[in-house]
Design a protein around this motif. Sequence first.
Motif, PDB file in Angstrom:
ATOM      1  N   LEU A 180       0.827  -1.211   0.000  1.00 15.01           N
ATOM      2  CA  LEU A 180       0.000   0.000   0.000  1.00 15.01           C
ATOM      3  C   LEU A 180       0.863   1.264   0.000  1.00 15.01           C
ATOM      4  CD1 LEU A 180      -2.814  -1.057   2.497  1.00 15.01           C
ATOM      5  CD2 LEU A 180      -2.972  -0.869   0.009  1.00 15.01           C
ATOM      6  N   ILE A 181       1.933   1.243   0.804  1.00 15.34           N
ATOM      7  CA  ILE A 181       2.839   2.394   0.822  1.00 15.34           C
ATOM      8  C   ILE A 181       3.486   2.578  -0.549  1.00 15.34           C
ATOM      9  CG2 ILE A 181       4.969   3.313   1.804  1.00 15.34           C
ATOM     10  CD1 ILE A 181       4.235   1.909   4.424  1.00 15.34           C
ATOM     11  N   GLY A 182       3.928   1.456  -1.143  1.00 16.77           N
ATOM     12  CA  GLY A 182       4.528   1.533  -2.475  1.00 16.77           C
ATOM     13  C   GLY A 182       3.552   2.079  -3.505  1.00 16.77           C
ATOM     14  N   MET A 183       2.279   1.683  -3.400  1.00 19.61           N
ATOM     15  CA  MET A 183       1.273   2.178  -4.341  1.00 19.61           C
ATOM     16  C   MET A 183       1.084   3.690  -4.194  1.00 19.61           C
ATOM     17  SD  MET A 183      -2.733   1.033  -4.710  1.00 19.61           S
ATOM     18  CE  MET A 183      -2.227  -0.681  -4.899  1.00 19.61           C
ATOM     19  N   VAL A 184       1.027   4.157  -2.954  1.00 22.28           N
ATOM     20  CA  VAL A 184       0.879   5.597  -2.718  1.00 22.28           C
ATOM     21  C   VAL A 184       2.075   6.359  -3.287  1.00 22.28           C
ATOM     22  CG1 VAL A 184       0.804   7.389  -0.943  1.00 22.28           C
ATOM     23  CG2 VAL A 184      -0.601   5.338  -0.696  1.00 22.28           C
ATOM     24  N   LEU A 185       3.278   5.845  -3.035  1.00 20.35           N
ATOM     25  CA  LEU A 185       4.480   6.508  -3.550  1.00 20.35           C
ATOM     26  C   LEU A 185       4.484   6.528  -5.081  1.00 20.35           C
ATOM     27  CD1 LEU A 185       7.180   5.038  -1.118  1.00 20.35           C
ATOM     28  CD2 LEU A 185       6.202   7.339  -1.103  1.00 20.35           C
ATOM     29  N   ALA A 186       4.013   5.434  -5.688  1.00 21.42           N
ATOM     30  CA  ALA A 186       3.952   5.384  -7.148  1.00 21.42           C
ATOM     31  C   ALA A 186       2.973   6.436  -7.680  1.00 21.42           C
ATOM     32  CB  ALA A 186       3.544   3.989  -7.611  1.00 21.42           C
ATOM     33  N   PHE A 187       1.828   6.587  -7.014  1.00 22.21           N
ATOM     34  CA  PHE A 187       0.868   7.610  -7.430  1.00 22.21           C
ATOM     35  C   PHE A 187       1.464   9.006  -7.278  1.00 22.21           C
ATOM     36  CE2 PHE A 187      -2.651   4.497  -7.166  1.00 22.21           C
ATOM     37  CZ  PHE A 187      -3.353   4.866  -8.307  1.00 22.21           C
ATOM     38  N   VAL A 188       2.141   9.241  -6.165  1.00 18.02           N
ATOM     39  CA  VAL A 188       2.740  10.564  -5.932  1.00 18.02           C
ATOM     40  C   VAL A 188       3.742  10.893  -7.027  1.00 18.02           C
ATOM     41  CG1 VAL A 188       4.230  11.911  -4.396  1.00 18.02           C
ATOM     42  CG2 VAL A 188       2.377  10.527  -3.433  1.00 18.02           C
ATOM     43  N   GLN A 189       4.611   9.934  -7.373  1.00 19.29           N
ATOM     44  CA  GLN A 189       5.591  10.170  -8.427  1.00 19.29           C
ATOM     45  C   GLN A 189       4.901  10.409  -9.765  1.00 19.29           C
ATOM     46  OE1 GLN A 189       9.198  10.546  -8.715  1.00 19.29           O
ATOM     47  NE2 GLN A 189       8.174  11.278 -10.561  1.00 19.29           N
ATOM     48  N   SER A 190       3.805   9.713 -10.012  1.00 20.72           N
ATOM     49  CA  SER A 190       3.098   9.871 -11.275  1.00 20.72           C
ATOM     50  C   SER A 190       2.492  11.262 -11.416  1.00 20.72           C
ATOM     51  CB  SER A 190       1.992   8.816 -11.400  1.00 20.72           C
ATOM     52  OG  SER A 190       2.546   7.526 -11.473  1.00 20.72           O
ATOM     53  N   PHE A 191       2.128  11.884 -10.293  1.00 21.57           N
ATOM     54  CA  PHE A 191       1.537  13.209 -10.349  1.00 21.57           C
ATOM     55  C   PHE A 191       2.584  14.313 -10.300  1.00 21.57           C
ATOM     56  CE2 PHE A 191      -2.329  10.935  -9.385  1.00 21.57           C
ATOM     57  CZ  PHE A 191      -3.304  11.669 -10.048  1.00 21.57           C
ATOM     58  N   LYS A 192       3.816  13.980  -9.962  1.00 21.81           N
ATOM     59  CA  LYS A 192       4.870  14.979  -9.941  1.00 21.81           C
ATOM     60  C   LYS A 192       5.319  15.297 -11.365  1.00 21.81           C
ATOM     61  CE  LYS A 192       8.259  14.712  -7.025  1.00 21.81           C
ATOM     62  NZ  LYS A 192       8.142  15.996  -6.303  1.00 21.81           N
ATOM     63  N   ARG A 193       5.657  16.549 -11.609  1.00 18.59           N
ATOM     64  CA  ARG A 193       6.095  16.944 -12.945  1.00 18.59           C
ATOM     65  C   ARG A 193       7.558  16.609 -13.182  1.00 18.59           C
ATOM     66  NH1 ARG A 193       2.683  19.825 -15.805  1.00 18.59           N
ATOM     67  NH2 ARG A 193       4.355  20.563 -17.157  1.00 18.59           N
ATOM     68  N   LYS A 194       8.302  16.370 -12.120  1.00 18.32           N
ATOM     69  CA  LYS A 194       9.707  16.026 -12.253  1.00 18.32           C
ATOM     70  C   LYS A 194      10.000  14.735 -11.494  1.00 18.32           C
ATOM     71  CE  LYS A 194      11.527  20.705 -12.936  1.00 18.32           C
ATOM     72  NZ  LYS A 194      12.510  21.711 -12.465  1.00 18.32           N
ATOM     73  N   ALA A 195      11.022  14.052 -11.937  1.00 19.27           N
ATOM     74  CA  ALA A 195      11.402  12.805 -11.278  1.00 19.27           C
ATOM     75  C   ALA A 195      12.024  13.100  -9.925  1.00 19.27           C
ATOM     76  CB  ALA A 195      12.393  12.041 -12.150  1.00 19.27           C
ATOM     77  N   SER A 196      11.690  12.265  -8.941  1.00 20.96           N
ATOM     78  CA  SER A 196      12.291  12.355  -7.615  1.00 20.96           C
ATOM     79  C   SER A 196      13.025  11.048  -7.352  1.00 20.96           C
ATOM     80  CB  SER A 196      11.211  12.582  -6.554  1.00 20.96           C
ATOM     81  OG  SER A 196      11.764  12.490  -5.255  1.00 20.96           O
TER      82      SER A 196
END
Length: 303
Positions: A125-141
């Motif tokens: 679940l944590i990994g899924m949330v992090l994946a969503f956050v990265q997908s909505f970011k305009r730049k790679a983190s």
Amino acid sequence: MRSRNPVFSRRGFSRDNGYAGFNAAPQAGGPAVGTQGNPYAQGNPYAQPAGNPYAQNPYAQQDLQYGAPQAPVTTAGRMTIDDVVLRTASTLGVLILTAALSWALLPVDEANIGRSYGIAIGAALIGMVLAFVQSFKRKASPALILTYAAFEGVFLGVVSNVVDTHIANGAAMQAVIGTMAVFAGVLVAYKAGWIRVNRRFYGFVMAAALGFVLLMVVNMLFAVFGGGDGLGFRSGALGVFFGVVGIILGACFLALDFKQVEDGIAYGAPRDEAWLAAFGLTLTLVWIYMEFLRLIAILNQND
């Protein structure tokens, strides 16, 4: 048109304008041949419009005054295949490391399987949330992507250990070999030109993947609230069929990933975009691995 879903989002190198760059070769001084009137080629920050698209870019090497010839273009600060390989290896390395640690430190015997499974679900679940956050970011983190890989590895380690221990001995290694074979096969087919990634291919893959995921979600809901195997999409003959379909979809996602990497390099994407390529490749490889693992488990349960 580009999806924000971390599974469906093929994080290409055209922001906010869908999957640009299909069949378009970059050309200095004008748009790529075949892109006139193509809505997917308009607005691509890496496409080559009239003049120098990097005129305000410190990496630009063209002298546009009085029609002076173009000077050699430097690759400093731009994405290369080595950048993609290095960052993908780093991301997969973190995932494999945490998977190995969770396999070793989270036992799945009768007394501890419940606790280990709980930790694995929490990590997923944590990994899924992090994946969503990265997908909505305009730049790679990079930190976000590597953290996602770490939590995803914990989940994969426990699930692989459960299947390997209680269902099919050697299943994890078989799934790894299958994933590597699919990756190598798609790479060879893509480089040989046997797979042509264009708008029609992209639309078909996205539509098929959306339908596939919706069916799996409905099946899971029926299983949770109705008990048993739900609609039977993940067991028996239907389970084998959908397992094969899932692997084929994963192979199609790999082709999209390769196209994005190729376009990003051709259009001079910034080096940081290599992290997005690594993120997309990792998502796809995890998808394929899980489908192989599930298919192996179904086949052994049917023996």
